[in-house]
Design a protein around this motif. Structure first.
Motif, PDB file in Angstrom:
ATOM      1  N   UNK A 191       0.851  -1.194   0.000  1.00 42.88           N
ATOM      2  CA  UNK A 191       0.000   0.000   0.000  1.00 42.88           C
ATOM      3  C   UNK A 191       0.886   1.243   0.000  1.00 42.88           C
ATOM      4  N   UNK A 192       0.367   2.307  -0.547  1.00 44.92           N
ATOM      5  CA  UNK A 192       1.063   3.592  -0.577  1.00 44.92           C
ATOM      6  C   UNK A 192       0.727   4.302   0.727  1.00 44.92           C
ATOM      7  N   UNK A 193       1.747   4.611   1.528  1.00 44.21           N
ATOM      8  CA  UNK A 193       1.506   5.300   2.797  1.00 44.21           C
ATOM      9  C   UNK A 193       1.746   6.799   2.685  1.00 44.21           C
ATOM     10  N   UNK A 194       2.452   7.221   1.635  1.00 42.49           N
ATOM     11  CA  UNK A 194       2.705   8.645   1.395  1.00 42.49           C
ATOM     12  C   UNK A 194       2.997   8.839  -0.086  1.00 42.49           C
ATOM     13  N   UNK A 195       2.550   9.977  -0.613  1.00 44.41           N
ATOM     14  CA  UNK A 195       2.859  10.284  -2.018  1.00 44.41           C
ATOM     15  C   UNK A 195       3.938  11.350  -2.154  1.00 44.41           C
ATOM     16  N   UNK A 196       4.183  12.112  -1.100  1.00 43.02           N
ATOM     17  CA  UNK A 196       5.248  13.123  -1.100  1.00 43.02           C
ATOM     18  C   UNK A 196       5.915  13.141   0.254  1.00 43.02           C
TER      19      UNK A 196
END
Length: 84
Positions: A69-74
């Motif tokens: 899963x993506x926990x942060x995009x930036x």
């Protein structure tokens, strides 16, 4: 897709006029192995520690795998949890 890897053209390569670049299976496998071992991985770590090029693309591929899963995009950060 070829035996040598996945060819990808990013916004950056398009702007530079360098065309599509290959992402070797080694880069994908290394990122996957490290993500599973650590449980998390950022695109910055891919670039600085693992020397994986086109890290954002590699993150996008890994994000589609089960348990990721993506926990942060930036900054881009992925987390992995094995499903039993």
């Amino acid at each position: 897709m070829t035996p040598s890897g996945l060819w990808v053209e990013t916004k950056r390569t398009a702007e530079r006029g360098t065309g599509a670049q290959v992402v070797s299976p080694r880069m994908l496998n290394l990122a996957w192995d490290v993500l599973r071992a650590r449980g998390r991985l950022t695109n910055r770590e891919m670039l600085d520690e693992l020397r994986i090029h086109r890290s954002s693309f590699v993150c996008a591929v890994l994000a589609k795998l089960p348990g990721v899963r993506v926990t942060s995009t930036r900054p881009i950060e992925l987390a992995y949890s094995a499903r039993i």
